[in-house]
Design an enzyme around this catalytic site. Structure first.
Site, mmCIF file in Angstrom:
data_model
loop_
_atom_site.group_PDB
_atom_site.id
_atom_site.type_symbol
_atom_site.label_atom_id
_atom_site.label_comp_id
_atom_site.label_asym_id
_atom_site.label_seq_id
_atom_site.Cartn_x
_atom_site.Cartn_y
_atom_site.Cartn_z
ATOM 1 N N HIS A 123 45.760 49.045 33.663
ATOM 2 C CA HIS A 123 45.939 49.433 35.061
ATOM 3 C C HIS A 123 44.561 49.759 35.644
ATOM 4 C CE1 HIS A 123 48.009 50.937 38.567
ATOM 5 N NE2 HIS A 123 47.212 51.988 38.552
ATOM 6 N N MET A 165 52.602 41.590 37.460
ATOM 7 C CA MET A 165 52.875 42.359 38.678
ATOM 8 C C MET A 165 54.364 42.536 38.976
ATOM 9 S SD MET A 165 49.792 43.153 39.252
ATOM 10 C CE MET A 165 49.706 43.907 40.870
ATOM 11 N N THR A 206 56.013 52.729 29.057
ATOM 12 C CA THR A 206 57.280 53.457 28.968
ATOM 13 C C THR A 206 58.066 53.117 30.238
ATOM 14 O OG1 THR A 206 56.332 55.403 30.042
ATOM 15 C CG2 THR A 206 56.229 55.337 27.630
ATOM 16 N N GLY A 249 44.402 35.791 35.274
ATOM 17 C CA GLY A 249 44.426 35.951 33.829
ATOM 18 C C GLY A 249 43.092 36.235 33.167
ATOM 19 N N LEU A 258 56.785 53.685 35.688
ATOM 20 C CA LEU A 258 55.693 52.778 36.069
ATOM 21 C C LEU A 258 54.324 53.435 35.897
ATOM 22 C CD1 LEU A 258 55.035 49.996 37.463
ATOM 23 C CD2 LEU A 258 54.910 51.292 39.590
ATOM 24 N N GLU A 300 37.341 46.295 32.330
ATOM 25 C CA GLU A 300 38.663 45.952 31.796
ATOM 26 C C GLU A 300 38.527 44.942 30.665
ATOM 27 O OE1 GLU A 300 41.849 45.077 34.614
ATOM 28 O OE2 GLU A 300 40.718 46.022 36.226
HETATM 29 C C1 GAR Z 1 43.506 43.525 36.828
HETATM 30 O O1 GAR Z 1 42.573 44.259 37.574
HETATM 31 C C2 GAR Z 1 44.578 44.445 36.290
HETATM 32 O O2 GAR Z 1 44.087 45.709 35.911
HETATM 33 C C3 GAR Z 1 45.486 44.554 37.479
HETATM 34 O O3 GAR Z 1 45.548 43.256 38.013
HETATM 35 C C4 GAR Z 1 44.305 42.582 37.729
HETATM 36 C C5 GAR Z 1 44.628 41.277 37.054
HETATM 37 O O4 GAR Z 1 43.476 40.490 36.916
HETATM 38 N N1 GAR Z 1 46.773 45.022 37.093
HETATM 39 C C6 GAR Z 1 47.586 45.705 37.886
HETATM 40 O O5 GAR Z 1 47.300 46.004 39.033
HETATM 41 C C7 GAR Z 1 48.896 46.099 37.255
HETATM 42 N N2 GAR Z 1 49.672 46.886 38.153
HETATM 43 P P1 GAR Z 1 43.453 39.285 35.859
HETATM 44 O O6 GAR Z 1 44.676 38.423 36.167
HETATM 45 O O7 GAR Z 1 42.193 38.557 36.177
HETATM 46 O O8 GAR Z 1 43.483 39.859 34.482
#
Ligand code: GAR
Length: 195
Positions: free
Chosen positions: A109, A90, A141, A12, A144, A174
């Site tokens: 992503h 996920m 949308t 998170g 995926l 991010e």
């Molecule tokens: C992040 O890198 C996010 O972009 C990715 O999972 C990680 C979560 O980290 N998301 C995906 O791969 C979605 N398909 P976090 O729980 O520390 O935010």
């Protein structure tokens, strides 16, 4: 004030970055953090920030996505969200769920979409010999990792990078990109954010 529900599956860190950004004159506030994994580390972090949490374990549903989503919807609807943010969530959502929140759901992503939808984005970027990697925030949308792109941030891929070192570099971006896009999105500004 826009009400934001954040969906997580793991640590998170993006959720924490979003919640920390929603203070002061920010047009939105976090009202619920929900996970498909009751053990997700992010749930405790949300509680420490004083944010309501919920968990709906997807595993007992054994692939019954609609059944899982029906349970997931209950706390989400009770929180009366204006915006849903997927932040390391996920599970693939059905078109029915996505349609209910059309134009109100964001995802982050870890690739420069449209490159590398799906999993293992960093390993794929390294294997392809890409000079750059990054992350994308987009509207969700039914397809995926598709949907209008609202923001992107780039990082270099360095010699000797592993999946872990590249993921860490992208994750730093991010944490800046998602709050920047959410802040604009919350006031209806869908102009592309580039970091
Ligand atoms: C992040 O890198 C996010 O972009 C990715 O999972 C990680 C979560 O980290 N998301 C995906 O791969 C979605 N398909 P976090 O729980 O520390 O935010």
């Amino acid at each position: 004030m826009k009400r934001v529900v954040i969906l997580i599956s793991g640590g998170g860190s993006n959720m924490v970055a979003l919640c920390r950004s929603m203070t002061g004159d920010h047009p939105a506030r976090p009202v619920l953090v929900i996970s498909n994994d009751p053990e997700a580390g992010g749930l405790a972090k949300a509680r420490e920030m004083g944010i309501a949490t919920a968990a709906v374990d997807h595993r007992p549903f054994k692939g019954d996505r609609a059944g899982f989503e029906a349970e997931l919807l209950k706390p989400i609807l009770a929180a009366a969200p204006d915006i849903l943010c997927l932040a390391g969530f996920m599970r693939v959502l059905t078109p029915g769920f996505v349609g209910r929140f059309a134009g109100r759901m964001l995802n982050i992503h870890p690739s420069l979409l449209p490159k590398y939808p799906g999993l293992h984005t960093h390993a794929r970027a390294i294997a392809a010999g890409d000079a750059e990697a990054g992350c994308t925030v987009h509207e969700v949308t039914p397809v995926l990792d598709d949907g209008p792109i609202l923001g992107q941030a780039r990082v270099p891929v360095l010699r000797g990078d592993t999946e872990a070192t590249l993921a860490a570099r992208v994750l730093q971006k991010e944490h800046r990109l998602y709050p920047a896009v959410l802040r604009a999105f919350a006031v209806g500004d869908r102009r592309l954010v580039m970091l």
